[in-house]
Design a protein around this motif. Sequence first.
Motif, PDB file in Angstrom:
ATOM      1  N   GLN A 164       0.824  -1.214   0.000  1.00 19.46           N
ATOM      2  CA  GLN A 164       0.000   0.000   0.000  1.00 19.46           C
ATOM      3  C   GLN A 164       0.857   1.263   0.000  1.00 19.46           C
ATOM      4  O   GLN A 164       0.566   2.240  -0.709  1.00 19.46           O
ATOM      5  CB  GLN A 164      -0.943  -0.015   1.203  1.00 19.46           C
ATOM      6  CG  GLN A 164      -2.083  -1.018   1.032  1.00 19.46           C
ATOM      7  CD  GLN A 164      -2.971  -1.109   2.253  1.00 19.46           C
ATOM      8  OE1 GLN A 164      -2.529  -0.830   3.370  1.00 19.46           O
ATOM      9  NE2 GLN A 164      -4.219  -1.507   2.060  1.00 19.46           N
ATOM     10  N   LEU A 165       1.946   1.253   0.799  1.00 24.42           N
ATOM     11  CA  LEU A 165       2.854   2.409   0.809  1.00 24.42           C
ATOM     12  C   LEU A 165       3.565   2.558  -0.532  1.00 24.42           C
ATOM     13  O   LEU A 165       3.722   3.666  -1.045  1.00 24.42           O
ATOM     14  CB  LEU A 165       3.882   2.271   1.933  1.00 24.42           C
ATOM     15  CG  LEU A 165       3.382   2.495   3.365  1.00 24.42           C
ATOM     16  CD1 LEU A 165       4.496   2.256   4.369  1.00 24.42           C
ATOM     17  CD2 LEU A 165       2.827   3.907   3.532  1.00 24.42           C
ATOM     18  N   GLU A 166       3.997   1.419  -1.092  1.00 24.20           N
ATOM     19  CA  GLU A 166       4.643   1.455  -2.415  1.00 24.20           C
ATOM     20  C   GLU A 166       3.683   1.988  -3.475  1.00 24.20           C
ATOM     21  O   GLU A 166       4.079   2.763  -4.355  1.00 24.20           O
ATOM     22  CB  GLU A 166       5.128   0.054  -2.814  1.00 24.20           C
ATOM     23  CG  GLU A 166       6.357  -0.407  -2.058  1.00 24.20           C
ATOM     24  CD  GLU A 166       6.702  -1.862  -2.321  1.00 24.20           C
ATOM     25  OE1 GLU A 166       7.821  -2.278  -1.968  1.00 24.20           O
ATOM     26  OE2 GLU A 166       5.854  -2.602  -2.881  1.00 24.20           O
ATOM     27  N   GLY A 167       2.417   1.568  -3.363  1.00 22.57           N
ATOM     28  CA  GLY A 167       1.396   2.045  -4.299  1.00 22.57           C
ATOM     29  C   GLY A 167       1.197   3.548  -4.179  1.00 22.57           C
ATOM     30  O   GLY A 167       1.040   4.260  -5.182  1.00 22.57           O
ATOM     31  N   MET A 168       1.224   4.044  -2.925  1.00 24.47           N
ATOM     32  CA  MET A 168       1.064   5.479  -2.686  1.00 24.47           C
ATOM     33  C   MET A 168       2.199   6.265  -3.348  1.00 24.47           C
ATOM     34  O   MET A 168       1.969   7.252  -4.053  1.00 24.47           O
ATOM     35  CB  MET A 168       1.058   5.726  -1.171  1.00 24.47           C
ATOM     36  CG  MET A 168       0.543   7.083  -0.748  1.00 24.47           C
ATOM     37  SD  MET A 168       0.658   7.290   1.057  1.00 24.47           S
ATOM     38  CE  MET A 168      -0.583   6.141   1.610  1.00 24.47           C
ATOM     39  N   VAL A 169       3.432   5.820  -3.127  1.00 24.59           N
ATOM     40  CA  VAL A 169       4.597   6.500  -3.701  1.00 24.59           C
ATOM     41  C   VAL A 169       4.579   6.397  -5.224  1.00 24.59           C
ATOM     42  O   VAL A 169       4.908   7.354  -5.931  1.00 24.59           O
ATOM     43  CB  VAL A 169       5.914   5.932  -3.114  1.00 24.59           C
ATOM     44  CG1 VAL A 169       7.128   6.553  -3.793  1.00 24.59           C
ATOM     45  CG2 VAL A 169       5.973   6.165  -1.611  1.00 24.59           C
TER      46      VAL A 169
END
Length: 511
Positions: free
Chosen positions: A453-458
Motif C-alpha cells: 500500500q505504501l509502495e502504491g502510494m509512492v
Amino acid sequence: MSETARRVADATDAHANRWKALAFIALAQLMVVLDATIVNIALPSAQQDLGISDGNRQWVITAYALAFGGLLLFGGRIADIWGRKRTFVTGLIGFATASALGGAAQSEGMLLGARALQGAFGALLAPAALSLLAVMFTDAKERAKAFGIYGAIAGGGGAVGLILGGFLTEYLDWRWTFFVNIPFAVVAAAGAYFVIREPAGGRNRSPLDIPGVLLSTLGLVSLVYGFTRAESDGWSSSMTIGLFVAAAVLLASFVFVESKVKAPLLPLRVVTDRNRGGVYLSLGLAVIAMFGLFLFLTYYLQVVKGFSPVKTGFAFLPMIVGMITGSTQIGARLMTRVPPRLLMGPGFLTAALGMLILTQMEIGSSYAGLLLPAQLLLGLGMGTAFMPAMSLATQGVEARDAGVASAMVNTSQQVGGAIGTALLNTIAASATTSYIKDHIASAGSKPQQQLVQLEGMVHGYTSAIWFAVGILVVSAAIAFTLVNAGRPGSTVVSGSGAGAEDEVPVPVIAH
C-alpha cells in the motif's frame, strides 16, 4: 496650494515612502499566501473539534478557494475605481475580522462562513497589493528589487505556511492558524494607512460593469468548483461535466460582453497583449505543477516517512531558500539586463529538472540525497521565473487597468492551483489503485500488504509528478515563444483613453 502643486507634493511623498510601503504590502501578501496552506495542516484537528463529516471537510478549503477565485476580477476593478490604498486597507480589516470569526468558530457553518469571508476579502486585498507595487515602482532597477521581494513571498509563502501551521497545530491549537492572521493584518493595515501614498491620477472613473461582474464571478466559481468536484466525484460524473459546461458558457459569454460594453470589467486589451497573455498562461500552468507537489510531498513525508507536522514544515525549507535566492539574487539582478523570457524559460526548465529528480522517489529515499536537491532546484527555478513574470504582467499597462491586470495574475494562480490539486491528485489516486490491485495478491502477510500500500502510494505520487514535469516544460515553451518583450527600460508613457482620470507615468517595455 494649487492643484498642480498638491499633486507634485503627493507624487514626492509616494516616491519617498515607496520602500516603507513595500514592507507592509509584502506583509499582507505573506498573510494571504500563508493562509492558502496553513489551514491544511490544522484541518484534521478542526474537523474533530467541530464534528465536520469527511464529506464536508473539503469545504473548509473549497469555500475559501471559490470566494477568492470567483471575486478576484471584481476585486481588481474595485481597486482601480475605489483607489488601491483604500481597497487594500479595507481588504486587510475584513480579512482580520473573518480570521477572528474562523478562530472563534463553534460550528461547521460558522467556520465555512468565515472561510468564504476570508476568500472574499482576500480577493480585494491581493490585486490591490500587486497593483500598488505596479504604480509605485516605475524605475526599472527599483521595480526589479521590489518585485524580487514580492515574488519570493508569493512563491515561498505557501511553504512557510506549512511550517507555521505545524507549529501552531502541534503546540497550541488549530484555532491559532486563524488568529495568527490578526496581528499580520493589523500591522499591515496601520502601516499602509500612514505610509502608502498612492500616485495621483490612477483612478478609473468608468461605471462598474455589472454583467461582467456576474458572468466572470459565476464562470470562475463554476470552473474552480468543477475541478474540486472532479477530485471527489470523478471526471465523468454528471455534476463535474455540468459545472465545466456551465463555466465554458459563462466565460465565453463574459468575453463576448467585454468586447461590446463601453467600460468593461476586464478590458480585452489587458489579456490579448502577447506578453501578458504569455505570462498568465505560463504562470497558471506552472502553479498546476507546484500545488500538486505541495500536496504529494506533505503526504509522503507524514504518511510514508512518519514526519511530524513541524518536521514536515521544516522539510520544505530548501524550497523556500531556493525561491528567495532565485527571486532576489538571480531574477532581480538580471531582470534589467536580459529579456524576461530568458529568465522565465530557463527558470521553468530548472524547476522541471527538480521535479524530474522527484520522479525517482521511493519509500526508502534519502531526504538529503533526493528531496533536498530537488527542492532547491524547484525553488531556484520558480523564484527566477516568478519574479519577472509578475513584473511583466503589470508592466506597460495603463494605470486605470493596473488593478484588473494584477487580478489576472492572481486568477491564473488560483485557477492553476485548483486544477493542479484536482488533476494531479486524480492521476496519483488512479496509479495507486492500479499498483495495489496488481501487487496485493502476491503479498501474503499483513506487513507485506501494508508495504504494498505504501509502495502504491509512492508510485501514484511519482506517476503524477511525471505529468508535472511535462507541464513545466510546456510553461517554458510558452515563455520562450509568446513572451517576446525586450529588456525592461525606464522610459515612461502617459496613461490615456476613456476612463483615465489623468496622465500617469507607467513603465513601458523596450522591444
